[in-house]
Design a protein around this motif. Structure first.
Motif, short mmCIF file in Angstrom:
data_model
loop_
_atom_site.label_atom_id
_atom_site.label_comp_id
_atom_site.label_asym_id
_atom_site.label_seq_id
_atom_site.Cartn_x
_atom_site.Cartn_y
_atom_site.Cartn_z
N TYR A 462 44.69 54.53 -2.96
CA TYR A 462 45.62 54.11 -4.00
C TYR A 462 47.05 54.07 -3.47
O TYR A 462 47.83 53.16 -3.78
N ALA A 463 47.41 55.08 -2.67
CA ALA A 463 48.77 55.16 -2.15
C ALA A 463 49.07 54.03 -1.18
O ALA A 463 50.22 53.58 -1.08
N LEU A 464 48.05 53.57 -0.46
CA LEU A 464 48.26 52.52 0.54
C LEU A 464 48.10 51.11 -0.02
O LEU A 464 48.50 50.14 0.63
N GLN A 465 47.52 51.00 -1.22
CA GLN A 465 47.36 49.67 -1.80
C GLN A 465 48.71 49.15 -2.30
O GLN A 465 49.60 49.94 -2.65
N PRO A 466 48.87 47.84 -2.35
CA PRO A 466 50.13 47.28 -2.85
C PRO A 466 50.43 47.78 -4.26
O PRO A 466 49.53 47.89 -5.10
N ALA A 467 51.68 48.11 -4.49
CA ALA A 467 52.07 48.65 -5.78
C ALA A 467 52.13 47.54 -6.83
O ALA A 467 52.55 46.42 -6.55
N VAL A 468 51.69 47.88 -8.03
CA VAL A 468 51.83 46.97 -9.17
C VAL A 468 53.26 47.05 -9.67
O VAL A 468 53.81 48.14 -9.85
N LYS A 469 53.88 45.92 -9.89
CA LYS A 469 55.29 45.89 -10.29
C LYS A 469 55.47 45.15 -11.63
O LYS A 469 54.62 44.35 -12.02
N ASP A 470 56.58 45.45 -12.27
CA ASP A 470 57.01 44.73 -13.47
C ASP A 470 55.91 44.69 -14.54
O ASP A 470 55.54 43.62 -15.05
N ILE A 471 55.38 45.86 -14.88
CA ILE A 471 54.34 45.92 -15.91
C ILE A 471 54.99 45.72 -17.28
O ILE A 471 55.98 46.36 -17.62
N SER A 472 54.44 44.82 -18.06
CA SER A 472 54.96 44.58 -19.41
C SER A 472 53.81 44.42 -20.39
O SER A 472 52.71 44.01 -20.01
N VAL A 473 54.08 44.77 -21.64
CA VAL A 473 53.08 44.67 -22.71
C VAL A 473 53.64 43.74 -23.78
O VAL A 473 54.72 44.00 -24.33
N HIS A 474 52.92 42.64 -24.06
CA HIS A 474 53.36 41.65 -25.04
C HIS A 474 52.38 41.64 -26.21
O HIS A 474 51.18 41.42 -26.01
N TRP A 475 52.89 41.87 -27.42
CA TRP A 475 52.05 41.89 -28.62
C TRP A 475 52.14 40.55 -29.33
O TRP A 475 53.23 40.02 -29.54
N ASN A 476 51.01 40.03 -29.72
CA ASN A 476 50.94 38.78 -30.49
C ASN A 476 50.40 39.13 -31.88
O ASN A 476 49.20 39.26 -32.09
N LEU A 477 51.33 39.31 -32.82
CA LEU A 477 50.96 39.77 -34.14
C LEU A 477 51.42 38.77 -35.20
O LEU A 477 52.44 38.09 -35.02
N PRO A 478 50.71 38.68 -36.31
CA PRO A 478 51.12 37.74 -37.37
C PRO A 478 52.42 38.18 -38.03
O PRO A 478 52.84 39.33 -37.93
N ASP A 479 53.05 37.25 -38.71
CA ASP A 479 54.29 37.56 -39.43
C ASP A 479 54.07 38.71 -40.40
O ASP A 479 53.03 38.79 -41.07
N GLY A 480 55.05 39.60 -40.44
CA GLY A 480 54.95 40.74 -41.34
C GLY A 480 54.36 41.98 -40.71
O GLY A 480 54.35 43.05 -41.31
N VAL A 481 53.83 41.85 -39.49
CA VAL A 481 53.24 42.99 -38.79
C VAL A 481 54.08 43.26 -37.54
O VAL A 481 54.35 42.34 -36.76
#
Length: 780
Positions: A462-481
């Motif tokens: 794990y330490a030698l594997q390329p690091a994951v960068k710029d992790i983001s979480v995008h929510w797609n929710l209906p209006d009002g939620v």
């Protein structure tokens, strides 16, 4: 160390321990376990008593219920401000009532204290506590449930107020005077393949044809001498999921418990090009516990190595597996600490040899377990440009100032990653998992007959594997939620390893029943997306398990913020109190209190005070072969042994003080040399081997046999390195996890020599060693 280290602090008959049995019922739903423990107390003495039980729980669990049954009457505890709960407890005892108090340690979230007060003579009380915890994912895709039983005394640094520490009372594992029964009901969307354990189990019983429900229990006669582990294997356990749990209609509008909660389980699968691409840069700092308790055996079985010896073998593998040109250093710590080099040095043949020579001399001779000071020293060293810092911490986790340590790691979390390893029974789950969590690393526990080396090498990958960068979480929710994330931001993802995310859903849209979430990150300059869809309106009775786990996650984050805060600390404390009380999940500022109003007659005289012991891992047997000066310190035991016969007693020793310096100078006999480790020890830092007699001995050949079959004109180092690869693949394939990096370095070195005789060497090596391996198999 005080000369009276081994003198008993308490001596009393086992019949005076009021806890008689512990019954545990585990309900596993997918990746979450709800644990109900019932503790039966009986007062067999002639006066009312108070029993105090300090015991371990998983560091990240959500404690959500306490009740007491006295005769036919059940009293359910309420959760409230801890100080107020303590005052109510004392007032109840003074008024002649029975009271029950459950609280979390101020210093470590994996230690709890249960007070059972004013239990009249001849009466019994059944105490039930409930907690919820997530199951950890293991390297082989098993889900690990652990019922902590062993609680070793925690070392308290000299600058800490010892009066604030929970007093841990332990006896040698297997000698506790109460019994344990455990049964588990398993339910999963995927079929349950099997269940394994470090304890004897009754056969797994399936409850339906598709094998998605089953029961299993401990076999009768369990000695309560170890943490109880269950490894659950599901088909297709890596499937990403999004589970939504409805809120409670009775909860306050707008509160966490009223709104739906979603749990995301993410399993990133990286392309093969990524998993096979290993970094050649980095600063690797190995931090090894050298306290006296590391002189304990890894397990109670035959031929078990001492913890410190297993750690030394692991350091050998790590040092041989590092890439040329990286930087490294090794720290040892106990009551003090030391480092091999003043600062991290470049990895080459000389520095590797110097380090290995010092590893040979490492002993468990540094007193108590004080990890804070070496970490401060490491963080004071400037990072090396273009070489990301990676900490590997090995400890049995007997640390008293857990929260202080984790706060320091969090402050420095952006400067490094931390891979932590809990060694043996009783390692603090709060410390081991917290170190990795706060520094974007990975935690492993080495218990029972587990070998340390394969787990450590997985973390090195794990330490030698390329690091994951710029992790983001995008929510797609209906209006009002809208959504409020309860979990800390995702800072790290590892191939095939689960990441969990809790969120609160606010508002509603009756027209659109579904939402989705996208996890996006960059890996080797490529953008990767994983999307999950979920229903916004779950049907049926869903319970509040996820709500409480989500609350627990937010509580832990707020507690860390409060400890680091200045003027805002008071407001954060109020926020914590409100969240804890609304969710019913205890925190460092709250406690469960239950009061059973009895006759109201004031108890005459002081209550009998009885301490309930937990199993502990003691290394007293090591002393049996110790020098006379150490045996002299055991004189109090010898005097007791010579005394007239008396009823069975239990003796407790205080290992909270500079634990175990009595073992300074005690040497372990050398273990038989492992041929695999012997071969690896001969490898050069570059990845090559030299033709030498010690290598011939490992291969079980003579020097003449090696010379005779060597192809004409071949460099001896190339020939020796090919032979080493053939031997590894031919005779040690089951341990490939341990030597994979050693082999990769060897293959890379051979390829760098640009010689034309590799196929001849492979053919001759197969003939010499009796193998039939292909050149491609060897990575050549």
């Amino acid at each position: 160390m005080a000369e009276d280290f081994l003198e008993p602090l308490f001596v009393f008959q086992t019949s005076t321990v009021p806890l008689k049995s512990v019954e545990v019922d585990v309900h596993v739903q997918g990746h979450v376990a709800t644990v109900t423990s019932t503790l039966l107390y009986v007062n067999g003495e002639e006066r009312p008593l108070e029993a105090v039980f300090v015991f371990p729980l998983p560091g990240e669990c959500a404690v959500c219920h306490l009740s007491a049954k006295i005769g036919d009457t059940e009293v359910v505890a309420k959760l409230q401000d801890k100080q107020k709960a303590r005052e109510e407890y004392d007032d109840a005892l003074s008024s002649g009532h029975q009271a029950f108090l459950l609280e979390e340690s101020d210093q470590s979230p994996d230690v709890f204290q249960l007070n059972v007060g004013s239990l009249p003579p001849g009466e019994s009380a059944a105490i039930t506590l409930v907690y919820i915890s997530e199951l950890d994912m293991q390297a082989d895709d098993a889900l690990r449930f652990c019922l902590p039983a062993v609680l070793n005394p925690r070392y308290t640094p000299q600058d800490m107020d010892r009066s604030q520490m929970a007093t841990v009372t332990s006896v040698p594992a297997g000698t506790v005077p109460y019994t344990l029964a455990l049964s588990a009901h398993l339910s999963s969307p995927q079929p349950i393949s099997k269940v394994e354990s470090n304890c004897d189990l009754e056969p797994l019983a399936y409850l339906n044809p598709d094998k998605t429900q089953a029961t299993v229990s401990l076999s009768p006669g369990h000695l309560f001498d170890r943490d109880v582990e269950l490894l659950l294997y599901y088909h297709d356990a890596h499937k990403p999921t999004a589970i939504v749990e409805a809120g409670l209609d009775t909860a306050e509008p707008g509160s966490l418990m009223r709104d739906p909660v979603v749990l995301l389980s993410i399993y990133p699968e990286f392309p093969a090009a990524v998993t096979s691409s290993l970094s050649t840069v980095g600063e690797f700092i190995f931090v090894v516990d050298r306290s006296g308790s590391m002189d304990c055996a890894m397990h109670s079985g035959k031929d078990a190595k001492m913890r410190i010896e297993s750690a030394k073998d692991t350091l050998l593998l790590l040092l041989k597996s590092l890439p040329m040109g990286c930087y490294f250093n090794i720290y040892g710590f106990g009551s003090r600490y030391e480092h091999f080099f003043p600062k991290s040095v470049e990895y080459n043949q000389k520095t590797m040899d110097d380090a290995l020579e010092k590893v040979k001399g490492m002993r468990a001779d540094m007193g108590g377990t004080e990890i804070l000071q070496p970490l401060k020293h490491i963080y004071s060293q400037p990072c090396i440009p273009s070489h990301p810092r990676q900490l590997f911490i090995f400890t049995d986790g007997e640390v008293g100032n857990t929260k202080q340590v984790l706060d320091l790691v969090k402050i420095n979390g952006n400067s490094h990653r931390c891979f932590s390893f809990g060694i043996g029974q009783g390692a603090s789950t709060a410390l081991i998992t917290g170190l990795a969590k706060e520094a974007s690393g990975h935690a492993q526990f080495i218990t029972g007959t587990d070998r340390m080396q394969p787990k450590v090498m997985q973390s090195l990958r794990y330490a030698l594997q390329p690091a994951v960068k710029d992790i983001s979480v995008h929510w797609n929710l209906p209006d009002g939620v809208s959504v409020t994330t309860l979990s800390p931001p995702l800072k790290v993802l590892f191939h095939g390893q689960r990441a969990l995310l809790y969120a609160q859903l606010k508002g509603e849209n009756t027209a659109i029943p579904e939402g989705s979430v996208t996890i996006q990150y960059n890996l080797l300059e490529e953008t990767v997306k994983n999307q999950l869809s979920f229903c916004l309106r779950p049907t049926g009775e869903t319970g509040v398990t996820l709500h409480r786990l989500g609350a627990r996650t937010l509580i832990r984050s707020l507690e860390m913020e409060e400890r680091a805060a200045g003027p805002e600390a008071k407001a954060l404390r109020e926020k914590l109190l409100q969240l804890s009380l609304q969710s019913g999940v205890s925190c460092t500022h709250t406690a469960f209190i239950a009061i059973h109003k009895g006759s109201g007659q004031t108890v005459q005289g002081p209550l009998l005070h009885r301490t309930v012991p937990t199993p502990g891992m003691f290394f007293i047997p090591t002393v049996l072969n110790a020098p006379t000066r150490i045996m002299a310190k055991m004189a109090p035991m010898a005097r007791m042994a010579a005394a007239p016969p008396m009823p069975p007693v239990m003796m407790f020793w205080d290992s909270m003080e500079d634990d175990d310096e009595m073992f300074d100078g005690v040497q372990e006999p050398e273990s038989p040399t492992d041929p695999l480790l012997q071969l690896i020890s001969l490898q050069k830092a570059s990845g090559s081997w030299e033709m030498e007699s010690s290598m011939a001995k490992v291969l079980k050949k003579t020097d003449d046999e090696l010379d005779k079959l060597m192809p004409v004109g071949v460099d001896k180092a190339v020939w020796a390195t090919v032979l080493a690869l053939i031997w590894l693949y031919g005779f040690c394939l089951d341990a490939q996890d341990e030597w994979q990096f050693v082999a990769m370095k060897a293959a890379s070195w051979i390829q760098a020599q640009k010689v034309d005789c590799v196929s001849q060497c492979v053919q001759a090596g197969n003939a010499l060693l009796g193998c039939l391996l292909q050149q491609k198999t060897l990575g050549l």
